[in-house]
Design an enzyme around this catalytic site. Sequence first.
Site, PDB file in Angstrom:
ATOM      1  N   HIS A   1       0.892  -3.013   9.337  1.00  0.00           N
ATOM      2  CA  HIS A   1       2.287  -3.203   8.959  1.00  0.00           C
ATOM      3  C   HIS A   1       3.176  -2.670  10.066  1.00  0.00           C
ATOM      4  O   HIS A   1       2.793  -1.762  10.812  1.00  0.00           O
ATOM      5  CB  HIS A   1       2.618  -2.468   7.656  1.00  0.00           C
TER       6      HIS A   1
ATOM      7  N   HIS B   1       0.836  -1.206   0.000  1.00  0.00           N
ATOM      8  CA  HIS B   1       0.000   0.000   0.000  1.00  0.00           C
ATOM      9  C   HIS B   1       0.870   1.256   0.000  1.00  0.00           C
ATOM     10  O   HIS B   1       0.562   2.239  -0.695  1.00  0.00           O
ATOM     11  CB  HIS B   1      -0.928  -0.006   1.215  1.00  0.00           C
TER      12      HIS B   1
ATOM     13  N   ASP C   1       8.352  -1.815   7.695  1.00  0.00           N
ATOM     14  CA  ASP C   1       7.740  -2.141   6.406  1.00  0.00           C
ATOM     15  C   ASP C   1       7.453  -0.871   5.603  1.00  0.00           C
ATOM     16  O   ASP C   1       7.736  -0.784   4.401  1.00  0.00           O
ATOM     17  CB  ASP C   1       6.424  -2.899   6.603  1.00  0.00           C
TER      18      ASP C   1
END
Length: 426
Positions: free
Chosen positions: A355, A312, A359
Amino acid sequence: MASESGVSAWSCKQVAQWLQAEGFADYVDLLCADHRLDGPSLLALTEADLRGPPLSLTVLGDIKRLAISLRQLQRQNHAQVQELGLQPSDSLPAADWTWDRGDRHRNGGEFTGNGIALRQRNGTEAEYGSGAPLLHTHSNGRSRQHLAGRLDPEVWKTILSVIYVFLVFGFTSFVMVIVHERVPDMRTYPPLPDIFLDSVPRIPWAFAMAEACGLILCYMLMLILLLHKHRSILIRRLCSLMGTVFLLRCCTMFVTSLSVPGHHLKCTSKVRSFHAYGNLMEKIQRALTIWVGFGMTLTGVQTCGDYMFSGHTVVITLLNFFVTEYTPRTWNLIHTISWVLNLFGIFFILAAHEHYSIDVFIAFYITTRLFLYYHTLANTRAYQQSRRARIWFPMFSFFECNVNGPVPNQYHWPFSKPAFMKTLIG
């Protein structure tokens, strides 16, 4: 008509008279009013200048006829051309010289380039300087010379780039199915310590907001691509970068499986059951579900184990960089909105505890560095002198071999109707 005996002393008005006398009245406003072309600049004008920005003439016949008239004018004013320190075009009857790189200067009537090979458009080459090897460019395996500022749309390459990114997304979806089966058992491997996740309480609706930020950025970029004159180049750059980053993401999340970042994620360990999703066909169907849903929770996709870096964050950041890169610098409001959506999207990803902080950081760093590296090579055409770049980044060389220089932010209405939109934008 203006006298040709003193072209180097001509004013813009006299250049306009010459253009009209030669039959190029349609270009008087462009050359004389918009770009203030006078006598010296007229003698320095080349065919490459006519083709490339900011002139960007598109009618081939007019370009060739004007180039011929310019050569005749320069030949008739040979002495003035030499006084201005220009290379007379009549000594190069079938070619324009372009430089590969580096410093250049005029020395005793010859152009030298400190070991730089000069390229001619007719395929011949001349080498000056300290024994440097001859350089030439390639277009899909064939030697080809480029015009400065030329921007080939090459729609067939854009179609290949779209196919490439869709195949990468499909492969990524299948890898996500595999890593979901290998997610560590939370009872044995609890969430790792994370300074942000441990300090900020989880917001359940935050991940949906992060995806909403990404959708808004996507719509903004789609509008820019619709109106941008060089949309074909932009689309294949977007697909090339997106596919490359997601391939790297496939490798990292397959090699190393991290424990889930929060207890709210309902992920059970399936590492001991290879057939967690049944047979191969069921795995492929699950991958298709993820692929069609673009891996978004808004479309009902729920996955675990696809960490090691945030997809994302990659998408949101790449969309932001394309919006800000391919809009004029004066569009401050658009740039501000784009950056706010990017930063808020990253915050919402972390606030949802979907996350780890590392990340998001790695995804942002890799995406921005690859974007800047790609565009630096494309804008300077530095890869032409780098055998290493062509070896390690062959897809870049393939997609960018016919794009000479930076892509200008020019817009036009791509449809014939409504006509007022074409007039307004074009």
